[in-house]
Design an enzyme around this catalytic site. Sequence first.
Site: not given
Length: 436
Positions: A90, A114, A126, A210, A241, A369
């Site tokens: 993820k 994380k 990523k 976030t 964002n 997410s």
Amino acid sequence: MSATPQDKAALDRVGGLSYLNPAAPEPWASFVEQIERVRPHLGALERWIETLKHPKRALIVDVPIERDDGTVAHYEGYRVQHNLSRGPGKGGVRFHPDVTLNEVMALAGWMTIKNAAVGLPFGGAKGGIRVDPASVSKGELQRITRRYTSEIGIVIGPDKDIPAPDVGTNAMTMAIMMDTFSMNRGGTATGVVTGKPIALGGSLGRQEATGRGVFIAAREAARHLRLPIEGARVVVQGFGNVGGIGARMFHDAGARVIAIADHTAILVNEAGIDIPAALEHTAANGGLKGFAGAAPIDPEAFWRLECEFLVPAALEGQLTVERAAGARARIVVEGANGPTTPAADDILHERGILVVPDVLANAGGVTVSYFEWVQDFSSFFWTEDEINERLERIMVAAFTAIWKVAQEKQVSLRTAAFIIACARVLEARAERGLYP
């Protein structure tokens, strides 16, 4: 690991030499150093620590497209899966002219930490393409996205690796990625990406998640230090964002946001900036440049402003040794991934400045997410209030657990988060064993 001259030349071209030389001052080296710092706290699990210093899979792809003028252009893309012991990969996809393999490896590693730190059933991954989205047309950007998705399609999927938006990408990017993957598979697969438009299986609350998580983490840190949010001075680097939404939530809670910065301007107003007006200006003009509600400030003076909260919410490596030595904040809340170098982290710790690490502070996005992924699998969607309540519960529980470990072991919040996360990942690795 040995490398031929050709390998070294290729790795140097993509910024990957630090994988061969972890002492080099690159993001991957910073990640490896952070892993090493938890070694004394792992007990029997130390046997598996090298797992975290070796990405499971790194894919480099060529992304050729026909440009609007008929010429053919090639872009370099990456997808790195750092660790999949606790679940599918993820992590976001970044479109930026400075993207390198080294950077993407580090970002994937931080995603592993994380996800484990907040208890999500994901591994870390990523992706990215070295491209400036502003330098290509809308049609060219769509062709780049579709070709990249086709190239990495062999490693992504709802139960394999789930991309999401990051720097330079957005909900529309995810819609194109989902459509491309679905066309290649022969059936709609909404769960292959998160951060999608609501009409395509996206989740309510995802866009603000976030920034909301950054504020929740800051609020919890302030609560433990008995520092009131109302009237607190806030400095925010990055006004997109993450930083923009975080700044708005601070503003709404009664804090005084005295400085903001993006790629177009660095601004200060000690009396407090009208954040809703700044957000409106940014939306209309593509950046803070020209905003009349604050005055320009020297880039380095920005980092020395006296404040209660300093929120680096742009790119990695921004809080350097020099900036950490001059910082006058009570709490640093990392909205970006890897904004503080390990050496700068030590200086902040020695100076008594509390750092709420990225792997906790900006985990709100990946948490929602996760909610989106779950909703796509069940085809049952929650209200925005339900999303925010669940996010609040997970973020507060994670902060509380990390704070407790930090106090018990007398370590920083970052090291405490890594202790919890590394133990969870390595326990899963140990339980699964090695195959074959």
